[in-house]
Design a protein around this motif. Structure first.
Motif, PDB file in Angstrom:
ATOM      1  N   LEU A 249       0.817  -1.212   0.000  1.00 25.52           N
ATOM      2  CA  LEU A 249       0.000   0.000   0.000  1.00 25.52           C
ATOM      3  C   LEU A 249       0.854   1.266   0.000  1.00 25.52           C
ATOM      4  N   PRO A 250       0.466   2.286  -0.767  1.00 24.49           N
ATOM      5  CA  PRO A 250       1.191   3.570  -0.787  1.00 24.49           C
ATOM      6  C   PRO A 250       0.799   4.434   0.410  1.00 24.49           C
ATOM      7  N   ILE A 251       1.294   4.067   1.568  1.00 23.08           N
ATOM      8  CA  ILE A 251       0.891   4.718   2.811  1.00 23.08           C
ATOM      9  C   ILE A 251       1.472   6.142   2.901  1.00 23.08           C
ATOM     10  N   ASP A 252       0.656   7.073   3.417  1.00 24.50           N
ATOM     11  CA  ASP A 252       1.035   8.487   3.486  1.00 24.50           C
ATOM     12  C   ASP A 252       1.718   8.837   4.814  1.00 24.50           C
ATOM     13  N   LYS A 253       2.607   7.956   5.281  1.00 23.81           N
ATOM     14  CA  LYS A 253       3.280   8.196   6.558  1.00 23.81           C
ATOM     15  C   LYS A 253       4.738   7.755   6.442  1.00 23.81           C
ATOM     16  N   PRO A 254       5.639   8.494   7.066  1.00 23.46           N
ATOM     17  CA  PRO A 254       7.053   8.106   7.018  1.00 23.46           C
ATOM     18  C   PRO A 254       7.324   6.881   7.878  1.00 23.46           C
ATOM     19  N   ASN A 255       8.322   6.117   7.488  1.00 22.05           N
ATOM     20  CA  ASN A 255       8.796   4.972   8.262  1.00 22.05           C
ATOM     21  C   ASN A 255       7.728   3.894   8.483  1.00 22.05           C
TER      22      ASN A 255
END
Length: 493
Positions: A128-134
């Motif tokens: 998934l292209p998650i919108d959160k770092p790390n």
């Protein structure tokens, strides 16, 4: 009377009688005589089968590599091919369907197990292209758990395959409830499954009546999915029952499938397709094309040709290779058909051919190919599913008119269009509210073709590449990829 054949249920890899020793007889529709005795599952028997399936699900089966489960599916397919004659004969004795069809179908149904064996290791997850770092998040598809597969009597091997094959491919375990009207062939099938060496409890086969067997199965708290094929009234009970265990439900129900023949149709091809659709299997098919609309320019000519063809259909013993139509499966069907025909005639319907019990046998449930002209689109035989060789015929003028009439029914399973115009075939097939439309053909199945309806014909699809996903659930897994501690535990990120 010859000695009755005795069957047992298959639970947790064991052959068992009902715990209370209750049994019932199954009748041969050809002569209305009992030929086999089967266990009548109690609530305890049903509970035992579900718990065996749950134990198997908690064991090695879902942990096997997909290619290992696929080997069992292919082995089932091989058993079907090797034993097609035996399976066909048992199904014919128990249901009255033609041996020439049941034997051939057993061979073809093996393709479904091969098809889902090939798909077992093709079901993929996603990143998934998650919108959160790390953060790394993925989805995987996991098996549901215990599946209750409830099978009708009319196409048992096919309607079992469309449930059992994808369920096993994805790592689920299954309790099959065979129809009490003709349960024998699924017990024979269970013997073949046992030969594959599949782990105990992965597949269980029981039979019994709606209460207690069916009710216990569909309310059981360990059942996670119910796959049902049958009538709408039973389906409504199943949906209510599923509220108790919050199980998923898929329904493949009945139909009153319309077929339109336009003036430009190739008539001989249309007659062949219509004959297959309504008189094949004595009309005992959920996709039977039982409502026929003929465009007015060819109405009389086409109807006369069709009636002449129907009157020549050879009725006889279902094991006879020359027979084209055998008996109906049970007396209740015969009564329903006769009641609806009488009401239709009383309201103005005209018998073109057939209409009364056939004289081939005074013991079996034989009913001839029947065609009834209906001026009123909503006469009983044109409105109700009869599950028999009864065709209601109506006239239409325009394309818009026939589309409206074809959609004017509570069912939406199958449909047919006969025309030489490709553009008309495209337009009409798109406009018909049904899950399946045949254009210039009828009554075909394939492992790769989804099967199912809309409206009162149910929901969910069987067969096809997407249906295997219906035997999984999506699981999302989150990974924190930083070596540093995450910040602010009191705020959602």
């Amino acid at each position: 009377m010859s000695k009755l054949k005795k069957y047992q249920m298959y639970i947790d890899g064991q052959w068992v009688d009902a715990e209370n020793n209750k049994t019932f007889e199954t009748l041969n529709p050809e002569n209305n005589e009992p030929w086999a005795v089967v266990p009548e599952a109690s609530a305890k028997d049903t509970d035992k089968a579900v718990k065996a399936a749950q134990k198997a699900f908690e064991g090695e089966w879902p942990k096997l590599l997909p290619k290992e489960r696929a080997k069992f599916l292919r082995a089932i397919g091989d058993q079907l091919r090797e034993n097609a004659e035996m399976l066909g004969e048992i199904e014919t004795i128990d249901t009255g369907k033609l041996f020439r069809e049941t034997k051939k179908q057993a061979i073809y149904i093996a393709e479904y197990y091969d098809y889902y064996a090939g798909l077992a290791d093709k079901v993929e997850g996603t990143v998934l292209p998650i919108d959160k770092p790390n953060i790394q998040a993925i989805t995987t598809r996991i098996p549901i758990g215990v599946v209750a597969a409830i099978i009708p009597w009319n196409s048992q091997m096919f309607l079992t395959a469309t449930k059992l094959a994808p369920a096993l491919a994805m790592g689920n375990t299954v309790v099959i409830k065979s129809s009490e009207l003709a349960p024998a062939v699924l017990f024979e099938f269970a013997k073949l499954i046992e030969k594959t060496g599949i782990p105990k409890g992965v597949v269980n086969v029981i039979t019994g009546f709606g209460d207690p067997c069916g009710k216990t199965l569909t309310t059981h708290d360990l059942v996670e999915k119910i796959a049902f094929t049958g009538g709408p009234e039973t389906a409504r009970h199943i949906i209510k029952n599923s509220a108790e265990n919050l199980s998923e439900v898929s329904l493949e129900l009945g139909g009153k499938s319309p077929v339109a023949v336009f003036d430009d149709a190739e008539q001989e091809n249309a007659i062949n397709g219509i004959t297959a659709g309504i008189f094949g299997a004595s009309g005992q098919s959920c996709i039977a094309g039982s409502r026929l609309y003929i465009q007015k320019g060819i109405y009389d000519e086409f109807l006369n040709k069709l009636s002449e063809r129907a009157s020549k259909i050879k009725i006889g013993a279902p094991m006879d290779p020359e027979t084209e139509m055998g008996p109906l499966s049970n007396f209740k069907q015969l009564e329903t058909i006769e009641k609806n025909i009488k009401e239709t005639i009383d309201q103005g319907g005209k018998i073109k051919c057939g209409g009364e019990r056939h004289s081939f046998s005074n013991k079996g449930y034989y009913f001839p190919p029947t065609i009834i002209e209906c001026d009123n689109h909503n006469l009983p035989v044109a409105e109700n599913e009869l599950f028999g060789p009864v065709l209601s015929v109506m006239k239409f003028d325009t394309e818009e008119e026939v589309i409206s009439k074809m959609n004017d029914n509570q069912y939406g399973l199958s449909s047919g269009v006969y025309t030489s115009s490709l553009s008309r075939g495209m337009r009409v097939s798109k406009a018909i509210r049904a899950g399946i439309t045949f254009v210039n053909t009828y009554r075909l199945i394939s492992p790769s073709a989804p099967f199912g309806g809309i409206k009162d014909s149910g929901y969910g699809k069987e067969a096809g590449i997407d249906s295997i996903k219906d035997y999984t659930r999506v699981k999302t897994t989150w990974f924190y990829t930083s070596d540093e501690p995450s910040l602010d535990p009191f705020s959602i990120r």
